[in-house]
Design a protein around this motif. Structure first.
Motif, mmCIF file in Angstrom:
data_model
loop_
_atom_site.group_PDB
_atom_site.id
_atom_site.type_symbol
_atom_site.label_atom_id
_atom_site.label_comp_id
_atom_site.label_asym_id
_atom_site.label_seq_id
_atom_site.Cartn_x
_atom_site.Cartn_y
_atom_site.Cartn_z
ATOM 1 N N ARG A 91 55.632 96.353 38.674
ATOM 2 C CA ARG A 91 56.591 96.204 39.790
ATOM 3 C C ARG A 91 57.861 96.947 38.724
ATOM 4 O O ARG A 91 58.902 97.339 39.693
ATOM 5 N N ALA A 92 57.702 96.200 37.459
ATOM 6 C CA ALA A 92 59.355 96.420 37.414
ATOM 7 C C ALA A 92 59.119 98.029 36.396
ATOM 8 O O ALA A 92 60.735 98.196 37.182
ATOM 9 N N GLU A 107 48.134 92.635 46.326
ATOM 10 C CA GLU A 107 48.551 91.420 45.275
ATOM 11 C C GLU A 107 48.117 91.453 43.946
ATOM 12 O O GLU A 107 49.254 90.491 43.224
ATOM 13 N N ASP A 108 47.212 92.534 44.031
ATOM 14 C CA ASP A 108 46.789 92.310 42.104
ATOM 15 C C ASP A 108 47.818 93.138 41.414
ATOM 16 O O ASP A 108 47.381 93.676 40.480
ATOM 17 N N LEU A 131 54.841 96.023 48.124
ATOM 18 C CA LEU A 131 55.127 94.589 46.959
ATOM 19 C C LEU A 131 56.747 94.908 47.046
ATOM 20 O O LEU A 131 57.303 94.039 46.226
ATOM 21 N N SER A 183 50.857 93.921 39.089
ATOM 22 C CA SER A 183 50.835 93.271 37.939
ATOM 23 C C SER A 183 52.255 93.065 37.988
ATOM 24 O O SER A 183 53.495 93.642 38.205
ATOM 25 N N ALA A 184 53.205 92.083 37.213
ATOM 26 C CA ALA A 184 54.667 91.743 37.681
ATOM 27 C C ALA A 184 55.344 92.853 36.247
ATOM 28 O O ALA A 184 56.591 93.521 36.947
ATOM 29 N N ARG A 185 54.095 93.891 35.691
ATOM 30 C CA ARG A 185 55.258 94.618 34.463
ATOM 31 C C ARG A 185 54.797 95.774 35.651
ATOM 32 O O ARG A 185 56.154 97.051 35.103
ATOM 33 N N THR A 227 54.940 100.580 47.325
ATOM 34 C CA THR A 227 56.341 99.490 46.918
ATOM 35 C C THR A 227 56.329 99.068 48.044
ATOM 36 O O THR A 227 57.441 98.720 47.778
ATOM 37 N N VAL A 243 59.265 97.171 46.620
ATOM 38 C CA VAL A 243 59.838 97.746 45.575
ATOM 39 C C VAL A 243 60.707 98.591 45.510
ATOM 40 O O VAL A 243 60.187 99.461 46.556
#
Length: 289
Positions: free
Chosen positions: A30-31, A23-24, A54, A26-28, A51, A56
Motif C-alpha cells: 500500500r505504501a 485484503e491480502d 485498497l 501488505s502494508a508495504r 488501488t 490508495v
C-alpha cells in the motif's frame, strides 16, 4: 545511507499483488503504491481497481508493462532507475517474474548495479503447493506447459522421472487435454491437485489421480488454475544377487569396465558395492544352467 543513495540510482521494487482478495495486500505494498515515482503495471486497469479497493492514491507515473511491450519498455524503465527514480513493478496477481513480466528488467538492473528488492506477498505457486496435500520438501515450478499437443507431450515426457513435486499454471480450456497428456507421460495413477480460484470466493481444490482429474475437467472448468503434480516415485532397486550380477554383466557388454559397472549398479539400486561384487563373484563360480 541506502544502497540506492550510494549508487545514485533508484531501486527496482518487485511487488507481490493479491491473487484474489485485495485484503491480502501488505502494508508495504500500500505504501509503495502511494509513493513510487514510477509504476510499471501489467494491466493499468487492474492496477486502478486494486488501488481503489485498497483506498490508495498513486502519485507517480503509471506505465503498462506486459508481455508484448516488455522488451521495448525495459530500456526506458532502466533509464528511470539510473536517473535515481524508484520503479515499482506489479503484475495482475502474484509476484513479477513468475510467468509474468519482470525478469528482463531485473537482469538489466542487476547488470547496471541497480539495487533490486522484493515486497513479499501472495504467490499462487506456493499457495497451491501447500494446500495440495503433496510433498512440499522439494518442488519445482514449470510454468505453463506448451500449448501445441506434440510439444506438450515431449515436455511432459522429459519430466516423467522428475522426483520433485511439480507446479504448473494452465488455462482452464486446456486443462483436460493437459491432464490427459500427463496421464500418458506420468501414468494414470500419478497423484495431483487442481487448485482453482485460490483465495477467492469460489476457491476449489480437487485432489486425485491425473486420469480421474482429466475426466472431471472434461465437463469444463473456469477460473485461474494452478496444477500440482506429485513427483515420480523412487524406482524399486534390485536386491536379488542374480539380478544384480546380470545388471553388471549387461553394463559390461556395453563397454563399461567391471569395477565401474559394479559401482554404478550399487549406486543405482542403493546397495553396498561389496554386495554387488559378491553377487558377480558368485555368478562366475556358478555353472551355467
Amino acid at each position: 545511507m541506502t544502497e540506492s543513495a550510494q549508487n545514485g540510482t533508484g531501486t527496482l521494487l518487485l511487488a507481490a499483488a493479491p491473487i484474489g482478495r485485495p485484503e491480502d495486500a501488505s502494508a508495504r505494498l500500500r505504501a509503495a503504491l502511494a509513493d513510487a515515482p514510477v509504476i510499471a503495471a501489467e494491466d493499468t486497469r487492474r492496477l486502478r481497481r486494486l488501488t481503489a479497493d485498497l483506498g490508495v492514491r498513486t502519485t507517480g507515473r503509471v506505465v503498462s508493462y506486459f508481455d508484448q511491450n516488455e522488451v521495448a519498455r525495459t530500456p526506458r524503465l532502466l533509464d528511470d532507475l539510473l536517473a535515481g527514480l524508484d520503479v515499482l513493478v506489479i503484475t495482475d496477481a502474484g509476484l513479477p517474474g513468475v510467468s509474468d513480466p519482470g525478469y528482463r528488467l531485473v537482469r538489466a538492473a542487476v547488470a547496471e548495479g541497480v539495487p533490486v528488492t522484493v515486497l513479499p506477498g501472495p504467490s499462487a505457486v506456493t499457495t497451491a503447493l501447500v494446500v495440495s496435500g503433496l510433498p512440499t520438501d522439494r518442488f519445482c515450478f514449470e510454468g505453463f506447459p506448451p500449448r501445441k499437443p506434440g510439444e506438450r507431450s515431449r515436455r511432459l515426457a522429459e519430466l516423467a522421472a522428475e522426483p520433485r513435486t511439480m507446479v504448473f499454471f494452465e488455462a482452464p480450456h486446456r486443462l483436460a487435454a493437459t491432464l490427459d497428456a500427463m496421464a500418458a507421460a506420468f501414468g494414470a495413477d500419478r497423484p495431483a491437485a487442481v487448485c482453482r480460484e485460490l483465495t477467492k470466493t469460489y476457491e476449489e481444490v480437487r485432489r486425485g489421480a491425473v486420469a480421474e482429474l482429466a475426466d472431471w475437467a472434461r465437463d469444463g472448468v473456469r477460473g485461474e488454475i494452478t496444477l500440482v503434480v506429485g513427483g515420480a516415485p523412487e524406482p524399486a532397486g534390485l536386491t536379488d544377487p542374480a539380478d544384480l550380477a546380470a545388471a553388471v554383466a549387461a553394463r559390461e557388454e556395453t563397454g563399461v569396465p567391471r569395477k565401474q559397472a559394479i559401482a554404478d549398479i550399487a549406486k543405482e539400486n542403493g546397495v553396498p558395492k561389496r554386495d554387488v561384487y559378491d553377487a558377480v563373484l558368485a555368478a562366475r563360480k556358478s555353472p551355467p544352467a
